[in-house]
Structure formats: C-alpha cells, structure tokens
Design a protein around this motif. Sequence first.
Motif, PDB file in Angstrom:
ATOM      1  N   LYS A  79       0.850  -1.179   0.000  1.00 48.75           N
ATOM      2  CA  LYS A  79       0.000   0.000   0.000  1.00 48.75           C
ATOM      3  C   LYS A  79       0.892   1.237   0.000  1.00 48.75           C
ATOM      4  CE  LYS A  79      -2.447   1.110   3.628  1.00 48.75           C
ATOM      5  NZ  LYS A  79      -3.314   0.989   4.778  1.00 48.75           N
ATOM      6  N   PRO A  80       0.577   2.251  -0.805  1.00 49.80           N
ATOM      7  CA  PRO A  80       1.390   3.470  -0.776  1.00 49.80           C
ATOM      8  C   PRO A  80       1.415   4.074   0.629  1.00 49.80           C
ATOM      9  CG  PRO A  80      -0.153   3.522  -2.608  1.00 49.80           C
ATOM     10  CD  PRO A  80      -0.514   2.337  -1.758  1.00 49.80           C
ATOM     11  N   GLU A  81       2.613   4.371   1.102  1.00 47.59           N
ATOM     12  CA  GLU A  81       2.786   4.970   2.427  1.00 47.59           C
ATOM     13  C   GLU A  81       3.162   6.436   2.262  1.00 47.59           C
ATOM     14  OE1 GLU A  81       6.038   2.752   3.998  1.00 47.59           O
ATOM     15  OE2 GLU A  81       4.804   1.056   4.564  1.00 47.59           O
ATOM     16  N   PRO A  82       2.871   7.237   3.265  1.00 45.67           N
ATOM     17  CA  PRO A  82       3.345   8.623   3.204  1.00 45.67           C
ATOM     18  C   PRO A  82       4.874   8.642   3.096  1.00 45.67           C
ATOM     19  CG  PRO A  82       1.811   8.326   5.023  1.00 45.67           C
ATOM     20  CD  PRO A  82       2.118   6.963   4.478  1.00 45.67           C
ATOM     21  N   ARG A  83       5.357   9.595   2.345  1.00 42.87           N
ATOM     22  CA  ARG A  83       6.805   9.732   2.169  1.00 42.87           C
ATOM     23  C   ARG A  83       7.267  11.026   2.813  1.00 42.87           C
ATOM     24  NH1 ARG A  83       6.434   9.387  -4.205  1.00 42.87           N
ATOM     25  NH2 ARG A  83       4.961  11.002  -3.649  1.00 42.87           N
ATOM     26  N   ARG A  84       8.553  11.048   3.157  1.00 40.02           N
ATOM     27  CA  ARG A  84       9.178  12.258   3.705  1.00 40.02           C
ATOM     28  C   ARG A  84      10.251  12.693   2.721  1.00 40.02           C
ATOM     29  NH1 ARG A  84       9.279   8.511   7.578  1.00 40.02           N
ATOM     30  NH2 ARG A  84      11.521   8.356   7.495  1.00 40.02           N
ATOM     31  N   LEU A  85      10.206  13.972   2.363  1.00 37.62           N
ATOM     32  CA  LEU A  85      11.144  14.490   1.390  1.00 37.62           C
ATOM     33  C   LEU A  85      11.815  15.740   1.926  1.00 37.62           C
ATOM     34  CD1 LEU A  85      12.329  14.492  -1.527  1.00 37.62           C
ATOM     35  CD2 LEU A  85      10.430  16.003  -2.119  1.00 37.62           C
ATOM     36  N   ALA A  86      13.125  15.786   1.808  1.00 35.98           N
ATOM     37  CA  ALA A  86      13.886  16.997   2.134  1.00 35.98           C
ATOM     38  C   ALA A  86      14.443  17.545   0.829  1.00 35.98           C
ATOM     39  CB  ALA A  86      15.020  16.676   3.103  1.00 35.98           C
ATOM     40  N   THR A 117       5.043  14.476   3.366  1.00 37.66           N
ATOM     41  CA  THR A 117       5.521  15.667   4.061  1.00 37.66           C
ATOM     42  C   THR A 117       6.889  16.033   3.498  1.00 37.66           C
ATOM     43  OG1 THR A 117       6.459  14.322   5.838  1.00 37.66           O
ATOM     44  CG2 THR A 117       4.263  15.254   6.219  1.00 37.66           C
ATOM     45  N   ALA A 118       7.233  17.303   3.618  1.00 32.21           N
ATOM     46  CA  ALA A 118       8.501  17.761   3.056  1.00 32.21           C
ATOM     47  C   ALA A 118       9.038  18.926   3.869  1.00 32.21           C
ATOM     48  CB  ALA A 118       8.310  18.187   1.600  1.00 32.21           C
ATOM     49  N   VAL A 119      10.324  19.187   3.657  1.00 36.73           N
ATOM     50  CA  VAL A 119      10.980  20.363   4.214  1.00 36.73           C
ATOM     51  C   VAL A 119      11.889  20.914   3.123  1.00 36.73           C
ATOM     52  CG1 VAL A 119      12.877  19.035   5.237  1.00 36.73           C
ATOM     53  CG2 VAL A 119      12.352  21.312   6.110  1.00 36.73           C
ATOM     54  N   VAL A 120      11.953  22.231   3.036  1.00 43.15           N
ATOM     55  CA  VAL A 120      12.864  22.891   2.107  1.00 43.15           C
ATOM     56  C   VAL A 120      13.915  23.589   2.956  1.00 43.15           C
ATOM     57  CG1 VAL A 120      13.126  24.660   0.324  1.00 43.15           C
ATOM     58  CG2 VAL A 120      11.075  23.211   0.363  1.00 43.15           C
ATOM     59  N   LEU A 121      15.184  23.323   2.648  1.00 44.46           N
ATOM     60  CA  LEU A 121      16.287  23.924   3.393  1.00 44.46           C
ATOM     61  C   LEU A 121      17.217  24.616   2.414  1.00 44.46           C
ATOM     62  CD1 LEU A 121      17.580  24.024   6.310  1.00 44.46           C
ATOM     63  CD2 LEU A 121      19.049  22.153   5.517  1.00 44.46           C
ATOM     64  N   LYS A 122      17.635  25.812   2.774  1.00 43.98           N
ATOM     65  CA  LYS A 122      18.648  26.537   2.008  1.00 43.98           C
ATOM     66  C   LYS A 122      19.877  26.655   2.909  1.00 43.98           C
ATOM     67  CE  LYS A 122      15.534  29.450   1.222  1.00 43.98           C
ATOM     68  NZ  LYS A 122      14.648  30.458   1.216  1.00 43.98           N
ATOM     69  N   PRO A 123      21.047  26.882   2.337  1.00 43.94           N
ATOM     70  CA  PRO A 123      22.286  26.778   3.112  1.00 43.94           C
ATOM     71  C   PRO A 123      22.335  27.571   4.417  1.00 43.94           C
ATOM     72  CG  PRO A 123      22.818  26.933   0.812  1.00 43.94           C
ATOM     73  CD  PRO A 123      21.329  27.140   0.919  1.00 43.94           C
ATOM     74  N   LEU A 124      21.792  28.767   4.454  1.00 40.28           N
ATOM     75  CA  LEU A 124      21.908  29.560   5.681  1.00 40.28           C
ATOM     76  C   LEU A 124      20.691  29.464   6.593  1.00 40.28           C
ATOM     77  CD1 LEU A 124      23.830  32.686   4.393  1.00 40.28           C
ATOM     78  CD2 LEU A 124      24.688  30.751   5.710  1.00 40.28           C
ATOM     79  N   LEU A 127       9.371  18.852   9.021  1.00 42.41           N
ATOM     80  CA  LEU A 127       8.562  18.353   7.915  1.00 42.41           C
ATOM     81  C   LEU A 127       7.150  18.911   8.019  1.00 42.41           C
ATOM     82  CD1 LEU A 127       9.828  14.699   8.083  1.00 42.41           C
ATOM     83  CD2 LEU A 127      10.143  16.241   6.148  1.00 42.41           C
ATOM     84  N   THR A 128       6.553  19.220   6.879  1.00 37.21           N
ATOM     85  CA  THR A 128       5.204  19.747   6.854  1.00 37.21           C
ATOM     86  C   THR A 128       4.454  19.201   5.650  1.00 37.21           C
ATOM     87  OG1 THR A 128       3.845  21.763   6.818  1.00 37.21           O
ATOM     88  CG2 THR A 128       5.894  21.826   5.555  1.00 37.21           C
ATOM     89  N   GLY A 129       3.161  19.138   5.776  1.00 34.77           N
ATOM     90  CA  GLY A 129       2.307  18.786   4.653  1.00 34.77           C
ATOM     91  C   GLY A 129       1.710  20.026   4.013  1.00 34.77           C
ATOM     92  N   ASN A 130       2.052  21.192   4.532  1.00 31.39           N
ATOM     93  CA  ASN A 130       1.517  22.460   4.044  1.00 31.39           C
ATOM     94  C   ASN A 130       2.198  22.835   2.727  1.00 31.39           C
ATOM     95  OD1 ASN A 130       1.055  25.196   3.507  1.00 31.39           O
ATOM     96  ND2 ASN A 130       0.837  25.693   5.683  1.00 31.39           N
ATOM     97  N   ARG A 131       1.515  22.590   1.606  1.00 30.95           N
ATOM     98  CA  ARG A 131       2.101  22.858   0.290  1.00 30.95           C
ATOM     99  C   ARG A 131       2.406  24.335   0.085  1.00 30.95           C
ATOM    100  NH1 ARG A 131       2.587  18.418   1.090  1.00 30.95           N
ATOM    101  NH2 ARG A 131       2.141  16.621  -0.190  1.00 30.95           N
TER     102      ARG A 131
END
Length: 179
Positions: free
Chosen positions: A41-48, A81-88, A96-100
């Motif tokens: 079954k497809p499971e939620p994924r975590r993406l950075a 869920t995902a997180v966006v990180l920039k170097p600083l 992690l958030t599900g908030n698109r």
Amino acid sequence: VRISTTVTDRQGRPVTGLTVKDFEVREDGVVQKLVSVEARKPEPRRLAILLDEFHVDAADTARVREAVTQFVTGHLRADDTAVVLKPLDPLTTIRLTGNRDAILAAVASFEGRKGNFAPRSALEEETIGRAPALVEAGRAQVVLSGLRALATQLGASPGRSAILLVSEGFARQPRRLTI
C-alpha cells in the motif's frame, strides 16, 4: 536484490493485481529471473529538498524555482511531508510539513548566488568571510552540513524518505588554502 517500484496508470492511480509475470527486469540486455512481486500500500513519504543557493548561478534562479515547483505540485502526494532547506537556514528549523503553500513559498524564495561572495548577513560574513577561496570552502562545508542534518532528521523515523539536492555542483577545493 530488492527493487521498489510504483506502477500507475495514465491518470496517476496505482495499478493493482500485478503478478511476477507482469514484470521484466533486464541487466545489460539479459532478462533476469524474478522471484516474487510484493504489493504494498502506498505509504506517506518524507522528502527533504536542499536548495543549494551557493552553487547555483543567479541566471538559473527562475529555472530552478520552476522545476522544483513543478516537482512539488506534480509528484508529492497529499499524505507526503517535506521540508525545504537553504544553506543559511538554521538547522533547528528542519521541520517536515504537509503544508504545500509553505513548501512552495520556501521554493519561491530561492536565489542562486554562485560567484556572488557578498554576505547577506553579519553571521554569514563572520562565519565564512569575504575572500573568494575561503567563501567557496566555507559554502561547500555549509551545504554538506545541511545534507548531514537532513539525513539525520529523516533517518530518525521509519518509512520512506528521500533527499533532493538542487545544485550545479561543488568546485573541487584544494587541501590547503594559501593566501
């Protein structure tokens, strides 16, 4: 060897009821024997997503924003869920958030800075400096630290995780800096 795959129809819906006879794996053109196929079954994924502003040219900013936005809107499922990180970005902000909207806002704030050594903040100037060779070495180290922190954060929980590094690559750094 275990291979994970997702099979979807043209509308992106999972295809069910597949058996080992429905698959073929080739290595160097030679069909390999498959032992089993396991439906899951497809499971939620975590993406950075690590947006390496330090190693992307400013001229490519819009292209990167567009590509990552298309990836987020087209490939993240509702339960991912995902997180966006920039170097600083502070590593303590890795959440992690599900908030698109929050994810897309972080992507929209990306600015390529390759070759631009002017610090954006006093902290950046204090920790990295202004000399191009020192800045390049420091920037590479900051990005690698971000990758390590993301891997640690994602690896702390069971389930499927991935890190997407968006970069034009690191310049090879000499072992010793001479000034």
